[in-house]
Scaffold this active site. Structure first.
Site, short mmCIF file in Angstrom:
data_model
loop_
_atom_site.label_atom_id
_atom_site.label_comp_id
_atom_site.label_asym_id
_atom_site.label_seq_id
_atom_site.Cartn_x
_atom_site.Cartn_y
_atom_site.Cartn_z
N GLU A 135 45.91 32.27 38.00
CA GLU A 135 46.13 33.37 36.89
C GLU A 135 44.87 33.16 36.00
O GLU A 135 45.15 32.91 34.65
CB GLU A 135 47.27 32.47 36.12
CG GLU A 135 48.59 32.86 37.40
CD GLU A 135 49.88 32.63 36.72
OE1 GLU A 135 49.76 32.23 35.41
OE2 GLU A 135 50.85 32.29 38.11
N GLU A 168 54.29 35.14 46.06
CA GLU A 168 55.86 34.70 45.28
C GLU A 168 56.46 36.18 45.55
O GLU A 168 56.66 36.43 44.39
CB GLU A 168 54.91 34.24 44.67
CG GLU A 168 53.81 33.26 44.39
CD GLU A 168 54.08 32.82 43.00
OE1 GLU A 168 53.74 33.44 41.75
OE2 GLU A 168 52.75 32.17 42.29
O1 G3I Z 1 63.30 20.32 35.92
C1 G3I Z 1 63.57 20.29 34.95
C2 G3I Z 1 64.93 19.71 34.17
O2 G3I Z 1 65.20 18.49 34.70
C3 G3I Z 1 65.07 19.85 32.75
O3 G3I Z 1 66.37 20.12 32.68
C4 G3I Z 1 64.68 21.93 32.73
C5 G3I Z 1 65.84 21.99 30.97
O4 G3I Z 1 64.07 23.85 30.76
O5 G3I Z 1 63.46 21.92 32.86
C6 G3I Z 1 63.37 21.14 34.20
O6 G3I Z 1 62.53 21.78 34.97
C7 G3I Z 1 61.89 23.47 34.59
C8 G3I Z 1 61.12 23.52 36.42
O7 G3I Z 1 60.88 24.88 36.40
C9 G3I Z 1 62.62 23.51 37.53
O8 G3I Z 1 63.04 24.25 37.39
C10 G3I Z 1 61.00 23.44 33.82
O9 G3I Z 1 61.60 23.13 33.13
C11 G3I Z 1 60.38 25.21 34.22
O10 G3I Z 1 59.12 25.10 33.25
C12 G3I Z 1 59.60 25.05 35.21
O11 G3I Z 1 59.08 26.21 36.04
C13 G3I Z 1 58.83 26.40 37.14
C14 G3I Z 1 57.08 27.49 36.21
O12 G3I Z 1 56.22 28.58 37.28
C15 G3I Z 1 56.33 26.46 35.11
O13 G3I Z 1 55.52 25.80 36.24
C16 G3I Z 1 59.35 27.72 37.91
O14 G3I Z 1 60.21 26.71 38.46
C17 G3I Z 1 58.60 27.85 39.25
O15 G3I Z 1 59.45 28.96 40.08
C18 G3I Z 1 57.06 28.99 38.33
O16 G3I Z 1 56.43 29.42 39.22
C19 G3I Z 1 55.62 30.15 39.18
C20 G3I Z 1 54.21 29.84 39.64
O17 G3I Z 1 53.76 28.30 39.60
C21 G3I Z 1 52.84 30.34 39.16
N1 G3I Z 1 53.04 32.10 39.52
C22 G3I Z 1 54.51 32.54 39.02
C23 G3I Z 1 55.95 32.20 38.44
C24 G3I Z 1 57.21 32.34 37.95
O18 G3I Z 1 56.47 31.49 36.44
#
Ligand code: G3I
Length: 383
Positions: free
Chosen positions: A171, A288
């Site tokens: 990105e 994705e």
């Molecule tokens: O694991 C913690 C948990 O312990 C906590 O209670 C909770 C509270 O918000 O957060 C949890 O972590 C989250 C994690 O996902 C697991 O669900 C993070 O806050 C959250 O920011 C994280 O989001 C991920 C995001 O990327 C940022 O890294 C998404 O799962 C993931 O699907 C998303 O993936 C991205 C790709 O990498 C790039 N392209 C877009 C795609 C969707 O946004």
């Protein structure tokens, strides 16, 4: 993550009640009831149908589910021949401190994939998001290059020879930042290292793992809209410039976060991306895929699932028309765990209901999107 009970409570309404007998069945029986007895494992699996066309098919894997959910592990092994970690190779998970690495979840995923004959994509080395809490106060213009190079050498080196491909830079294009080349100047990497961080990352990735296919990955580039068109043009210009400068680059990752309801189609957009990548000798991966169904008006889950499946079908029919796309991965496996249900950010129109963007329902029963994927693989030319 949500339990099945929570999911049913939130799903609410008549359709959820109608689904109860199916949810109470064992998985195998439920599948039989859902699709008139069609086999969905073995020769009926996504991976067998994909492999018959020379395609890889896979999904993003949630590390908690991989660790705790035996049905999830079974489903992965049955259906897919490639996996990508959803989060556990990102800096915020891998780098608890500036000096240490935590490879536990990533190692487990790679071991699981090896044990089950699956390939692995690495996601990702360089992104403006998912940086650890210590990053902003620690990494600066003076040491950013060393941090980036050390990270890629350490992580890429650990999995050297084991990765099918790496999303080296994720990105990097963001038109609203206003640069003529479309680069995301608000990224901390850009701010510390300038535009050269992209080439540096790819050159370092090649040193660290010479056999992984080095991929540039981006989103909102698929649709025929003007906005997507501008972003697509900037992405293709970046890839062209990299190739001209002999930067090691092997593939374009088209994320493909799609919408069930959209004014715009994607036939022209997808074709332009594939033709542009082909002209540069790049492979193309759908990295994705999922379908956001928040804007679907009806509450009827059967209808919603059909609408989502129709988008899978038409998107994959377009993308798999020629031989360039080599892998199709969805961003998750089942509606039990999808980033689109993290909070209500992506449920603005219907905050009360959960999205259903993936091929399996929360009980791991294949839905219409599963069959749309499989049919699209069957109709694709062999590659
Ligand atoms: O694991 C913690 C948990 O312990 C906590 O209670 C909770 C509270 O918000 O957060 C949890 O972590 C989250 C994690 O996902 C697991 O669900 C993070 O806050 C959250 O920011 C994280 O989001 C991920 C995001 O990327 C940022 O890294 C998404 O799962 C993931 O699907 C998303 O993936 C991205 C790709 O990498 C790039 N392209 C877009 C795609 C969707 O946004």
């Amino acid at each position: 993550m949500m339990t099945r009970r929570e999911w049913m409570r939130q799903a609410g309404g008549v359709t959820a009640i109608a689904a109860i007998p199916q949810l109470l069945c064992s998985r195998g029986l439920a599948q039989t009831a859902a699709n008139g007895g069609q086999a969905i494992t073995g020769a009926g699996s996504l991976k067998d149908h994909a492999a018959a066309r020379g395609l890889l098919t896979g999904c993003a894997v949630n590390a908690n589910l991989l660790r705790d959910d035996e049905d999830f592990r079974k489903l992965l092994a049955e259906q897919y021949n490639i996996v990508v970690p959803e989060n556990c190779l990102k800096w915020n998970i891998l780098r608890p401190t500036a000096e240490t690495y935590n490879f536990a979840d990533a190692d487990s995923l790679v071991a699981f994939a090896e044990a089950n004959g699956m390939k692995v994509r690495g996601h990702n080395f360089v992104w403006h998001e998912a940086l650890p809490g210590w990053f902003a106060a620690t990494v600066n213009r003076d040491n950013a290059q060393k941090f980036l190079v050390d990270h890629i050498h350490t992580v890429g080196g650990r999995y050297k020879g084991k990765m099918h491909s790496w999303d080296v830079v994720n990105e990097a294009i963001w038109i609203p930042d206003g640069r003529p080349d479309g680069l995301r100047s608000s990224s901390p990497w850009f701010q510390m290292l300038g535009p050269g961080y992209i080439d540096l990352a790819f050159r370092t990735a090649r040193e660290a793992d010479p056999t992984a296919l080095l991929t540039y990955n981006d989103y909102s580039i698929e649709y025929d809209s003007n906005d997507a068109g501008r972003k697509r043009t900037a992405v293709l210009a970046l890839l062209r410039r990299m190739k001209a400068d002999r930067v090691p680059l092997d593939a374009l990752g088209i994320q493909s976060h799609l919408h069930a309801i959209s004014k715009e189609g994607f036939s022209r957009g997808v074709r332009e991306l594939i033709d542009g990548a082909k002209a540069l000798g790049l492979q193309v991966f759908i990295t994705e895929l999922d379908v956001n169904d928040d804007a679907v008006a009806t509450a009827d889950m059967t209808e919603r699932d059909k609408i989502v499946a129709a988008v899978y079908r038409s998107y994959l029919t377009t993308a798999l028309d020629g031989p360039e796309v080599k892998a199709v991965l969805t961003w998750g496996v089942s509606d039990k765990n999808t980033w689109l249900n993290n909070g209500t950010k992506f449920r603005k129109q219907h905050p009360e209901r959960l999205q259903r963007p993936l091929p399996f329902d929360p009980d791991y029963v294949p839905g219409p999107a599963f069959y749309a994927m499989r049919d699209s693989f069957d109709e694709a030319k062999k590659r």
